[in-house]
Motif scaffolding. Structure first.
Motif, PDB file in Angstrom:
ATOM      1  N   LEU A 154      32.948  21.764  21.393  1.00  0.00           N
ATOM      2  CA  LEU A 154      32.234  22.902  21.956  1.00  0.00           C
ATOM      3  C   LEU A 154      32.392  24.074  21.008  1.00  0.00           C
ATOM      4  O   LEU A 154      33.507  24.477  20.687  1.00  0.00           O
ATOM      5  CB  LEU A 154      32.790  23.255  23.339  1.00  0.00           C
ATOM      6  N   TRP A 155      31.278  24.583  20.495  1.00  0.00           N
ATOM      7  CA  TRP A 155      31.308  25.716  19.582  1.00  0.00           C
ATOM      8  C   TRP A 155      31.109  26.970  20.415  1.00  0.00           C
ATOM      9  O   TRP A 155      30.114  27.121  21.092  1.00  0.00           O
ATOM     10  CB  TRP A 155      30.222  25.586  18.525  1.00  0.00           C
ATOM     11  N   GLU A 169      33.786  30.621  16.348  1.00  0.00           N
ATOM     12  CA  GLU A 169      32.999  31.369  15.364  1.00  0.00           C
ATOM     13  C   GLU A 169      33.839  32.487  14.756  1.00  0.00           C
ATOM     14  O   GLU A 169      33.827  32.698  13.540  1.00  0.00           O
ATOM     15  CB  GLU A 169      31.747  31.937  16.025  1.00  0.00           C
ATOM     16  N   ASP A 170      34.599  33.190  15.585  1.00  0.00           N
ATOM     17  CA  ASP A 170      35.476  34.248  15.082  1.00  0.00           C
ATOM     18  C   ASP A 170      36.547  33.675  14.152  1.00  0.00           C
ATOM     19  O   ASP A 170      36.870  34.270  13.125  1.00  0.00           O
ATOM     20  CB  ASP A 170      36.151  34.993  16.242  1.00  0.00           C
ATOM     21  N   ALA A 171      37.091  32.504  14.506  1.00  0.00           N
ATOM     22  CA  ALA A 171      38.107  31.866  13.660  1.00  0.00           C
ATOM     23  C   ALA A 171      37.519  31.481  12.302  1.00  0.00           C
ATOM     24  O   ALA A 171      38.151  31.691  11.260  1.00  0.00           O
ATOM     25  CB  ALA A 171      38.685  30.635  14.353  1.00  0.00           C
ATOM     26  N   ALA A 172      36.312  30.946  12.295  1.00  0.00           N
ATOM     27  CA  ALA A 172      35.663  30.578  11.031  1.00  0.00           C
ATOM     28  C   ALA A 172      35.406  31.825  10.179  1.00  0.00           C
ATOM     29  O   ALA A 172      35.626  31.818   8.964  1.00  0.00           O
ATOM     30  CB  ALA A 172      34.354  29.840  11.301  1.00  0.00           C
ATOM     31  N   ARG A 173      34.968  32.897  10.833  1.00  0.00           N
ATOM     32  CA  ARG A 173      34.715  34.150  10.111  1.00  0.00           C
ATOM     33  C   ARG A 173      36.016  34.671   9.493  1.00  0.00           C
ATOM     34  O   ARG A 173      36.053  35.086   8.336  1.00  0.00           O
ATOM     35  CB  ARG A 173      34.123  35.178  11.074  1.00  0.00           C
ATOM     36  N   SER A 184      30.552  24.666  11.222  1.00  0.00           N
ATOM     37  CA  SER A 184      30.012  25.519  12.277  1.00  0.00           C
ATOM     38  C   SER A 184      28.573  25.151  12.601  1.00  0.00           C
ATOM     39  O   SER A 184      28.176  25.177  13.755  1.00  0.00           O
ATOM     40  CB  SER A 184      30.132  26.995  11.912  1.00  0.00           C
ATOM     41  N   GLU A 185      27.785  24.748  11.610  1.00  0.00           N
ATOM     42  CA  GLU A 185      26.409  24.321  11.876  1.00  0.00           C
ATOM     43  C   GLU A 185      26.387  22.986  12.593  1.00  0.00           C
ATOM     44  O   GLU A 185      25.597  22.763  13.493  1.00  0.00           O
ATOM     45  CB  GLU A 185      25.624  24.208  10.572  1.00  0.00           C
ATOM     46  N   GLN A 186      27.280  22.084  12.230  1.00  0.00           N
ATOM     47  CA  GLN A 186      27.324  20.749  12.819  1.00  0.00           C
ATOM     48  C   GLN A 186      27.777  20.788  14.262  1.00  0.00           C
ATOM     49  O   GLN A 186      27.299  20.030  15.086  1.00  0.00           O
ATOM     50  CB  GLN A 186      28.282  19.882  12.005  1.00  0.00           C
ATOM     51  N   ASP A 187      28.706  21.668  14.593  1.00  0.00           N
ATOM     52  CA  ASP A 187      29.274  21.675  15.935  1.00  0.00           C
ATOM     53  C   ASP A 187      28.590  22.652  16.878  1.00  0.00           C
ATOM     54  O   ASP A 187      28.927  22.693  18.046  1.00  0.00           O
ATOM     55  CB  ASP A 187      30.769  22.001  15.878  1.00  0.00           C
TER      56      ASP A 187
END
Length: 125
Positions: free
Chosen positions: A73-74, A79-83, A112-115
């Protein structure tokens, strides 16, 4: 049909005398324990169907696995963690490790795009 999200150790009860507990997850498999009265027949779906039983109409087909074999689940937290990871990578970037940093950032974008759920694109990080 009631659908529950469980983590290992979680359990639920049915009618006060049946307990179902999720013990562990291993890849796409899970270990579930069921405590029920002895006279209650409990049969795995695959066995039921193999023996000629009908699949209950409330049971859905198994979703197709993603390229990695699992779906995450994205959400905004991921998203904040990836950023944040991308920002840290840029802070430690040097001319000597630029290529490795760019590769790691590209992998973060790919993840992030895949999930991201269908219809929702991952925000540029």
């Amino acid at each position: 049909m009631l659908r529950l999200t469980l983590t290992p150790g979680d359990y639920f009860t049915i009618n006060g005398n049946i307990v179902v507990q999720l013990h562990r997850l291993e890849g796409e498999r899970s270990l579930v324990a069921v405590e029920a009265p002895r006279e209650m027949r409990i049969v795995r779906g695959a066995v039921l169907e193999r023996e000629g039983g009908r699949r209950p109409p409330c049971v859905t087909d198994r979703p197709a696995p993603s390229r990695r074999g699992k779906w995450l689940l994205w959400d905004q937290g991921r998203e904040d963690a990836a950023r944040h990871m991308r920002r840290l990578l840029r802070e430690i970037e040097t001319p000597e490790n630029r290529r490795q940093i760019e590769t790691l950032c590209a992998q973060l974008t790919r993840i992030s795009e895949q999930d991201a759920p269908d219809g929702q694109e991952a925000a540029a990080v």
